[in-house]
Design an enzyme around this catalytic site. Structure first.
Site, PDB file in Angstrom:
ATOM      1  NE  ARG A  34      72.611  23.163  44.326  1.00 51.69           N
ATOM      2  CZ  ARG A  34      71.806  22.208  44.801  1.00 51.69           C
ATOM      3  NH1 ARG A  34      70.799  21.755  44.065  1.00 51.69           N
ATOM      4  NH2 ARG A  34      72.015  21.696  46.004  1.00 51.69           N
TER       5      ARG A  34
ATOM      6  NE  ARG B  91      73.839  14.510  41.728  1.00 54.46           N
ATOM      7  CZ  ARG B  91      73.249  15.469  42.417  1.00 54.46           C
ATOM      8  NH1 ARG B  91      72.932  16.613  41.816  1.00 54.46           N
ATOM      9  NH2 ARG B  91      72.978  15.319  43.693  1.00 54.46           N
TER      10      ARG B  91
ATOM     11  CG  HIS C 265      68.061  17.993  38.263  1.00 59.83           C
ATOM     12  ND1 HIS C 265      67.825  19.347  38.405  1.00 59.83           N
ATOM     13  CD2 HIS C 265      67.784  17.449  39.474  1.00 59.83           C
ATOM     14  CE1 HIS C 265      67.449  19.598  39.649  1.00 59.83           C
ATOM     15  NE2 HIS C 265      67.416  18.461  40.312  1.00 59.83           N
TER      16      HIS C 265
ATOM     17  CG  ASP D 176      60.693  19.326  44.614  1.00 58.53           C
ATOM     18  OD1 ASP D 176      60.615  18.850  43.464  1.00 58.53           O
ATOM     19  OD2 ASP D 176      61.523  18.921  45.453  1.00 58.53           O
TER      20      ASP D 176
ATOM     21  CD  GLU E 232      64.508  18.392  37.895  1.00 60.06           C
ATOM     22  OE1 GLU E 232      64.704  17.181  38.148  1.00 60.06           O
ATOM     23  OE2 GLU E 232      64.343  19.265  38.776  1.00 60.06           O
TER      24      GLU E 232
END
Length: 293
Positions: free
Chosen positions: A74, A96, A161, A204, A263
């Site tokens: 995170r 990732r 990201h 978002d 991002e």
């Protein structure tokens, strides 16, 4: 925040500027250079930290993040590939969570640059039946540059990201995002004349007509952060606010206050990759101290 990375025991001195260290189950390359310091996890070729000399850390890393094999970290700059979002499992793709190889590195008086690679394997082919070669190049100095290069024959969505370290989410603003966006919280599209985005709750958004670079204004830290996007169709902005952070085991309840995601992405429309034409996605980050009023 990410200071603990630089006090981890050194397992191997790779060069005068590079050391190999370990945090729990993950191997980490630590960069100590006169111009900047940083850290990259081999899992995900995941940039965890970048801090130019004399600056506050630019990249945010959750204090509650897990450093376990196969578990997403995170914070930092996760490489979302070969898909973005929750369209398949694992969310944001498998790149990732895979172990990459450090294939090259070099340095001069201005910067350090490293090259990582990931190729398809038995594990990846079970969830995505394609041959591929993925190359990540990371350059750290007074600027931070990341380039992702995809080889093979397939279609993808992807993103760098990036989690940015900020002083206070309620005080920052972001410009250069463009006027059209998809609000993924409400699943609705919008056109806006607002030149700057501010945060008073969860955000978002996928901006599909972004400018060449986005600008994060952080008056409390007294700086602005430029995020230059290349070969990107979209810029995604995200902050979970209190309600979102409280539901995440790998983010502290107040973690949302000091982070914002901007991002560099190809998120809303798949990109075709062909064996005779690799696909690139890249960004450059620069910091500027604000002039005194």
């Amino acid at each position: 925040m990410s200071d603990f990375l630089f006090s981890l025991p050194i397992e191997q001195q790779l060069t005068p500027y590079l050391t190999l260290r370990k945090k729990d189950e993950l191997a980490i390359i630590v960069v100590n250079h006169p111009k900047a310091r940083g850290a990259i996890a081999l899992q995900g070729a995941h940039l965890l930290s970048w801090q130019p000399n004399g600056e506050e850390p630019v990249i945010w890393l959750s204090k509650a993040s897990h450093f376990k094999q196969g578990i997403a970290i995170r914070g930092g700059v996760p490489v979302c590939w070969p898909w973005f979002g929750k369209v398949a499992s694992p969310a944001h793709g498998f790149a990732r969570n895979e172990l990459w190889q450090l294939t090259a590195h070099d340095a001069n008086e201005e910067s350090v640059w490293l090259t990582f690679s990931l190729e398809d394997n038995e594990q990846t082919r079970k969830i995505w039946p394609h041959s591929f070669c993925l190359i990540a190049r990371i350059k750290l100095g007074t600027t931070c540059e990341i380039e992702l290069e995809s080889h093979g024959d397939y279609s993808i969505t992807s993103a760098l990201h990036t989690y940015f370290n900020i002083a206070d989410i309620s005080q920052i603003s972001i410009s250069g995002l463009g006027s059209h966006y998809l609000d993924t919280i409400t699943s609705s599209e919008h056109d806006t004349n607002d030149k700057t985005l501010t945060f008073a709750g969860p955000v978002d958004r996928v901006y599909s007509q972004p400018e060449a670079f986005s600008l994060i204004q952080d008056p409390v830290f007294g700086r602005s952060i430029e995020v230059h996007h290349r070969n990107a169709s979209d810029v995604v902005t995200w902050n979970p606010a209190a309600e979102g952070a409280s539901g995440m085991k790998d983010m502290e309840n107040d973690g949302y206050k000091t982070m914002v995601c901007v991002e560099t992405a190809n998120a809303h429309q798949p990109i075709e990759v062909h064996s005779d034409k690799p696909q690139y996605l890249s960004m450059t980050i620069r910091c500027h101290k604000n002039e005194p009023a």
